[in-house]
Motif scaffolding. Structure first.
Motif, PDB file in Angstrom:
ATOM      1  N   MET A   1       0.846  -1.177   0.000  1.00  0.00           N
ATOM      2  CA  MET A   1       0.000   0.000   0.000  1.00  0.00           C
ATOM      3  C   MET A   1       0.890   1.237   0.000  1.00  0.00           C
ATOM      4  SD  MET A   1      -3.072  -0.890  -0.072  1.00  0.00           S
ATOM      5  CE  MET A   1      -3.935  -2.404  -0.043  1.00  0.00           C
ATOM      6  N   LYS A   2       0.802   1.990  -1.054  1.00  0.00           N
ATOM      7  CA  LYS A   2       1.702   3.138  -1.231  1.00  0.00           C
ATOM      8  C   LYS A   2       1.030   4.491  -1.054  1.00  0.00           C
ATOM      9  CE  LYS A   2       5.171   0.620  -3.016  1.00  0.00           C
ATOM     10  NZ  LYS A   2       6.176   0.145  -2.136  1.00  0.00           N
ATOM     11  N   HIS A   3      -0.303   4.544  -1.179  1.00  0.00           N
ATOM     12  CA  HIS A   3      -1.015   5.816  -1.078  1.00  0.00           C
ATOM     13  C   HIS A   3      -2.208   5.683  -0.134  1.00  0.00           C
ATOM     14  CE1 HIS A   3       1.305   6.348  -4.771  1.00  0.00           C
ATOM     15  NE2 HIS A   3       1.248   7.639  -4.481  1.00  0.00           N
ATOM     16  N   TYR A   4      -2.621   6.820   0.424  1.00  0.00           N
ATOM     17  CA  TYR A   4      -3.758   6.814   1.341  1.00  0.00           C
ATOM     18  C   TYR A   4      -4.474   8.145   1.315  1.00  0.00           C
ATOM     19  CZ  TYR A   4      -1.276   9.699   4.777  1.00  0.00           C
ATOM     20  OH  TYR A   4      -0.627  10.733   5.417  1.00  0.00           O
ATOM     21  N   GLN A   5      -5.674   8.135   1.846  1.00  0.00           N
ATOM     22  CA  GLN A   5      -6.465   9.338   2.058  1.00  0.00           C
ATOM     23  C   GLN A   5      -7.006   9.250   3.473  1.00  0.00           C
ATOM     24  OE1 GLN A   5      -9.478   9.885  -0.944  1.00  0.00           O
ATOM     25  NE2 GLN A   5      -9.485  12.086  -0.628  1.00  0.00           N
ATOM     26  N   GLU A   6      -6.890  10.333   4.228  1.00  0.00           N
ATOM     27  CA  GLU A   6      -7.305  10.308   5.629  1.00  0.00           C
ATOM     28  C   GLU A   6      -8.589  11.087   5.825  1.00  0.00           C
ATOM     29  OE1 GLU A   6      -4.543  10.166   9.175  1.00  0.00           O
ATOM     30  OE2 GLU A   6      -5.070  12.294   9.123  1.00  0.00           O
ATOM     31  N   LEU A   7      -9.486  10.498   6.594  1.00  0.00           N
ATOM     32  CA  LEU A   7     -10.738  11.146   6.968  1.00  0.00           C
ATOM     33  C   LEU A   7     -10.736  11.353   8.472  1.00  0.00           C
ATOM     34  CD1 LEU A   7     -11.343   9.435   4.317  1.00  0.00           C
ATOM     35  CD2 LEU A   7     -13.698   9.511   5.036  1.00  0.00           C
ATOM     36  N   ILE A   8     -11.129  12.540   8.893  1.00  0.00           N
ATOM     37  CA  ILE A   8     -11.273  12.840  10.317  1.00  0.00           C
ATOM     38  C   ILE A   8     -12.734  13.182  10.553  1.00  0.00           C
ATOM     39  CG2 ILE A   8     -10.588  14.334  12.228  1.00  0.00           C
ATOM     40  CD1 ILE A   8      -7.927  14.805  10.743  1.00  0.00           C
ATOM     41  N   LEU A   9     -13.367  12.428  11.443  1.00  0.00           N
ATOM     42  CA  LEU A   9     -14.771  12.668  11.763  1.00  0.00           C
ATOM     43  C   LEU A   9     -14.860  13.806  12.762  1.00  0.00           C
ATOM     44  CD1 LEU A   9     -16.000   8.990  12.123  1.00  0.00           C
ATOM     45  CD2 LEU A   9     -15.771  10.374  10.081  1.00  0.00           C
ATOM     46  N   LEU A  10     -15.807  14.694  12.527  1.00  0.00           N
ATOM     47  CA  LEU A  10     -15.951  15.900  13.340  1.00  0.00           C
ATOM     48  C   LEU A  10     -17.291  15.885  14.081  1.00  0.00           C
ATOM     49  CD1 LEU A  10     -14.795  18.354  10.518  1.00  0.00           C
ATOM     50  CD2 LEU A  10     -13.386  17.413  12.362  1.00  0.00           C
ATOM     51  N   PRO A  11     -17.332  15.242  15.252  1.00  0.00           N
ATOM     52  CA  PRO A  11     -18.597  15.204  15.989  1.00  0.00           C
ATOM     53  C   PRO A  11     -18.982  16.595  16.468  1.00  0.00           C
ATOM     54  CG  PRO A  11     -16.829  14.333  17.329  1.00  0.00           C
ATOM     55  CD  PRO A  11     -16.247  14.610  15.970  1.00  0.00           C
ATOM     56  N   ALA A  71      -2.741   0.678  -3.522  1.00  0.00           N
ATOM     57  CA  ALA A  71      -1.377   0.525  -4.039  1.00  0.00           C
ATOM     58  C   ALA A  71      -0.953   1.732  -4.866  1.00  0.00           C
ATOM     59  CB  ALA A  71      -1.267  -0.750  -4.878  1.00  0.00           C
ATOM     60  N   ASP A  72      -1.906   2.379  -5.525  1.00  0.00           N
ATOM     61  CA  ASP A  72      -1.554   3.577  -6.295  1.00  0.00           C
ATOM     62  C   ASP A  72      -2.651   4.635  -6.160  1.00  0.00           C
ATOM     63  OD1 ASP A  72      -3.478   3.280  -8.632  1.00  0.00           O
ATOM     64  OD2 ASP A  72      -2.323   1.428  -8.850  1.00  0.00           O
ATOM     65  N   ALA A  73      -2.272   5.873  -6.417  1.00  0.00           N
ATOM     66  CA  ALA A  73      -3.183   7.008  -6.248  1.00  0.00           C
ATOM     67  C   ALA A  73      -4.378   6.925  -7.185  1.00  0.00           C
ATOM     68  CB  ALA A  73      -2.417   8.311  -6.451  1.00  0.00           C
ATOM     69  N   ALA A  74      -4.198   6.326  -8.360  1.00  0.00           N
ATOM     70  CA  ALA A  74      -5.287   6.244  -9.335  1.00  0.00           C
ATOM     71  C   ALA A  74      -6.494   5.477  -8.781  1.00  0.00           C
ATOM     72  CB  ALA A  74      -4.790   5.591 -10.626  1.00  0.00           C
ATOM     73  N   LEU A  75      -6.241   4.442  -7.976  1.00  0.00           N
ATOM     74  CA  LEU A  75      -7.350   3.687  -7.373  1.00  0.00           C
ATOM     75  C   LEU A  75      -8.146   4.552  -6.398  1.00  0.00           C
ATOM     76  CD1 LEU A  75      -6.110   0.078  -6.549  1.00  0.00           C
ATOM     77  CD2 LEU A  75      -8.030   0.741  -7.977  1.00  0.00           C
ATOM     78  N   LEU A  76      -7.445   5.366  -5.630  1.00  0.00           N
ATOM     79  CA  LEU A  76      -8.140   6.254  -4.688  1.00  0.00           C
ATOM     80  C   LEU A  76      -8.901   7.350  -5.434  1.00  0.00           C
ATOM     81  CD1 LEU A  76      -5.491   6.513  -1.838  1.00  0.00           C
ATOM     82  CD2 LEU A  76      -7.634   5.222  -1.834  1.00  0.00           C
ATOM     83  N   MET A  94     -11.471  15.743   4.990  1.00  0.00           N
ATOM     84  CA  MET A  94     -10.806  14.762   4.137  1.00  0.00           C
ATOM     85  C   MET A  94      -9.513  15.345   3.572  1.00  0.00           C
ATOM     86  SD  MET A  94     -12.493  12.712   0.930  1.00  0.00           S
ATOM     87  CE  MET A  94     -14.053  12.974   1.693  1.00  0.00           C
ATOM     88  N   SER A  95      -8.437  14.564   3.680  1.00  0.00           N
ATOM     89  CA  SER A  95      -7.152  15.010   3.146  1.00  0.00           C
ATOM     90  C   SER A  95      -7.088  14.732   1.650  1.00  0.00           C
ATOM     91  CB  SER A  95      -6.002  14.272   3.846  1.00  0.00           C
ATOM     92  OG  SER A  95      -5.931  12.937   3.371  1.00  0.00           O
ATOM     93  N   ASP A  96      -6.084  15.295   1.016  1.00  0.00           N
ATOM     94  CA  ASP A  96      -5.780  14.928  -0.358  1.00  0.00           C
ATOM     95  C   ASP A  96      -5.188  13.527  -0.336  1.00  0.00           C
ATOM     96  OD1 ASP A  96      -6.549  17.432  -1.315  1.00  0.00           O
ATOM     97  OD2 ASP A  96      -4.536  18.270  -1.022  1.00  0.00           O
TER      98      ASP A  96
END
Length: 196
Positions: A1-11, A71-76, A94-96
């Motif tokens: 896994m080479k790429h990710y996107q992070e989500l932060i929940l804001l209650p 595995a790659d940014a294109a999938l995200l 949501m992050s880039d």
């Protein structure tokens, strides 16, 4: 896994975090189901960076962060979480799409744990399969069953039966990266994601 996107929940005061988890995770599930139907395999996994579970104290929590890995940014980009979560923009930051850091603590897997049914559900299912049996008798016989677990969970609703259920999640530290398919909840008992 080479790429990710992070989500932060804001209650917020009137909207608790468990409610946001439920709505956000259902949308993620739908997005992953669509992507998996297109690809024919599950190549997107999730991680809960703030996951905590204490087996002795019998308590755990997911925290407020979710990372979605590929595995790659294109999938995200193809997953397009921003589009799927647009209705919840006030509750999710949501992050880039980013590259996974060079150094990580290790590799982990997050897997679904299915807990045995409660007595009521088990009796209903048994009666459906064997109508000759008596519900009250079977309910009494099955009273020892429990549908409880101390593992962190997300309350979801089945799209097919419209019944609510708990998606219990277990974290396992793995000695090295493992490849494999992820399910439509982004979970796998085999495939790993980076822990950082």
């Amino acid at each position: 896994m080479k790429h990710y996107q992070e989500l932060i929940l804001l209650p917020q005061t009137e909207v608790p975090i468990y409610f946001i988890w439920s709505k956000v995770y259902m949308q993620l599930h739908l997005a992953l189901t669509e992507l998996q139907a297109t690809l024919g395999e599950g190549k997107v996994g999730v991680a809960f960076p703030e996951y905590v579970f204490d087996a002795e104290a019998k308590m755990g929590r997911l925290g407020s962060k979710l990372r979605v890995f590929a595995a790659d940014a294109a999938l995200l980009q193809q997953l397009d979480l921003a589009q799927h979560l647009r209705r919840y923009a006030d509750y999710v930051q949501m992050s880039d799409i980013r590259a996974v850091p060079e150094t990580v603590r290790g590799q982990v897997s997050f897997a679904r744990v299915q807990v045995k049914s409660g007595a009521e559900r088990a009796a209903r299912r048994l009666i459906r399969r064997h109508p000759e049996l008596d519900y009250a008798t079977e309910l009494t016989r099955l009273q020892g069953l429990s549908a409880h677990s101390a593992l962190p969970f997300i309350q979801l609703q089945s799209l097919s039966s419209e019944q609510p259920f708990r998606l219990f999640i277990a974290k396992t530290v793995q000695p090295q990266a493992q490849t494999g398919d992820f399910g439509t909840y982004g979970l796998s008992s085999v495939a790993t994601v980076p822990d950082f």
